[in-house]
Design an enzyme around this catalytic site. Structure first.
Site, short mmCIF file in Angstrom:
data_model
loop_
_atom_site.label_atom_id
_atom_site.label_comp_id
_atom_site.label_asym_id
_atom_site.label_seq_id
_atom_site.Cartn_x
_atom_site.Cartn_y
_atom_site.Cartn_z
CG MET A 19 2.60 14.67 0.02
SD MET A 19 4.34 14.71 -0.81
CE MET A 19 4.29 16.45 -0.67
CG MET A 20 -0.90 11.80 5.78
SD MET A 20 -1.77 12.97 6.87
CE MET A 20 -1.48 12.31 8.59
CB CYS A 101 -5.72 9.32 2.48
SG CYS A 101 -4.68 8.51 3.46
CE LYS A 140 -4.20 15.07 -3.74
NZ LYS A 140 -4.05 13.58 -3.75
CG HIS A 172 -3.57 10.13 -7.03
ND1 HIS A 172 -2.51 9.86 -5.72
CD2 HIS A 172 -2.68 9.58 -7.90
CE1 HIS A 172 -1.60 9.11 -6.04
NE2 HIS A 172 -1.64 8.90 -7.35
CG ASN A 212 -1.67 14.33 -6.85
OD1 ASN A 212 -2.19 13.61 -6.26
ND2 ASN A 212 -0.61 14.69 -6.91
N GLY A 213 -0.32 12.89 -9.30
CA GLY A 213 0.11 11.54 -9.50
C GLY A 213 0.95 11.12 -10.45
N GLY A 234 3.67 15.83 -5.85
CA GLY A 234 3.84 15.47 -4.33
C GLY A 234 5.32 15.37 -4.18
#
Length: 337
Positions: A19-20, A101, A140, A172, A212-213, A234
């Site tokens: 995660m940015m 992203c 990913k 995701h 994911n998500g 996340g």
């Protein structure tokens, strides 16, 4: 207890998403103190930054973080191979390619989710990395972008990168809308389609598929594990880090490294003091602690004390100790949820 005859089968059973601005080295040390088993990921780093930037600052990590993966953003196969080699030399356990992203900056640089439209290029990048590193190379991605049909787009990308040598697929379970939605909106507005990820796993049973998500807690993670090989959390892991205390016991049948968040902070103190001695500001570490005591008496006072005092020049570890002293002993009732 889950047997470890084939440790690779468990390597991605649970992970914390890259995660940015969040999963920096301090965050990852903090998370590791709550789970020995969680696989940790760096923030996305562009190949240009890795190749030309301050590598010690960008890539350095604490040995306690293992297993830890380096996530790369890029599309040029040669640059990806070069950056992957650098990551392996730094000691990372995995190289992960970001194909999910949705930010404008990422799109303009021809990496991230926009690469869902260029599956052959993604496969070329994976093949280039596989030729030069011995550690796993993973991808990913999203289930699709914009007007793509996820039934086709995800299948084409997945089969292409697996044929190129990708070891694991992390999906995701949302589309990314590059035209019309902001990066923030892309985290919530496109509907989740977990069944699409389940179908991918059914179609490719020999390939480790991680979902994911929007997964809120460990109970949800356990439900997904009936269909896929692993789960990646996340925001739930970052905003409510206490949830990670249940990972080892609930998903691996093992005891957690520490029983309570106060125990975690006691174990974190030597790291914090060492960082302060190097000139790191206290807030750079404590900013990751905001949700540590969610639903525990004194949590608000804890957050306020850190917010008011942790940002001050010269703030020391005593600021954190004083903040912890404001918190009650009760563990959140939903810690195993």
């Amino acid at each position: 207890m889950i047997k470890q005859n084939d440790i690779s089968s468990l390597a991605h059973r649970f992970s914390v998403a890259p995660m940015m601005d969040w999963t920096d080295r301090h965050c990852r040390v903090f998370h590791r103190l709550m789970s020995r088993r969680a696989r940790l990921y760096t923030e996305m780093l562009t190949t240009g930054a890795v190749i030309h930037g301050d590598r010690a600052r960008l890539l350095g990590f604490d040995p306690s973080e293992h297993p830890v993966a380096l996530q790369l953003g890029g599309s040029d196969p040669h640059d990806l191979a070069t950056a992957a080699t650098i990551g392996e030399d730094f000691g990372y356990d995995e190289i992960n390619l970001n194909v999910g992203c949705p930010s404008d900056r990422v799109k303009d640089g021809r990496f991230g989710a926009c690469l869902m439209a260029e599956p052959a290029l993604v496969a070329e990048g994976v093949a280039a990395m596989k030729r030069v590193v011995k550690i796993p190379v993973t991808v990913k991605c999203r289930i699709g972008i914009d007007d793509q049909d996820p039934e086709i787009a995800l299948d084409v990308l997945a089969r292409g990168v697996v044929a190129a040598g990708a070891d694991v697929l992390i999906v995701h379970a949302r589309k990314a809308w590059l035209n019309g939605l902001s990066p923030k909106e892309n985290r919530d507005i496109p509907p989740l389609d977990y069944d699409r990820v389940y179908r991918l796993k059914a179609a490719m049973p020999a390939v480790p598929v991680i979902i994911n998500g929007g997964i809120a807690d460990i109970a949800e993670a356990k439900q997904h594990l009936a269909h896929v090989d692993g789960v990646m959390l996340g925001r739930a892991a970052y905003q409510d880090p206490w949830r990670l205390l249940a990972v080892d016991s609930e998903l691996f049948g093992e005891s957690a490294p520490h029983a309570t968040m106060k125990d975690v902070f006691a174990a974190m103190m030597p790291y914090i003091e060492a960082q302060l001695a190097k000139g790191t500001r206290l807030h750079a570490v404590t900013r990751h602690f905001v949700g540590a005591f969610h639903a525990v008496p004194g949590a608000r006072a804890f957050r306020r004390h850190l917010a008011e005092n942790g940002v001050r020049s010269g703030a020391g570890a005593d600021v954190l100790r004083d903040a912890i002293a404001l918190v009650g002993e009760r563990v959140p009732a939903s810690i195993a949820a």
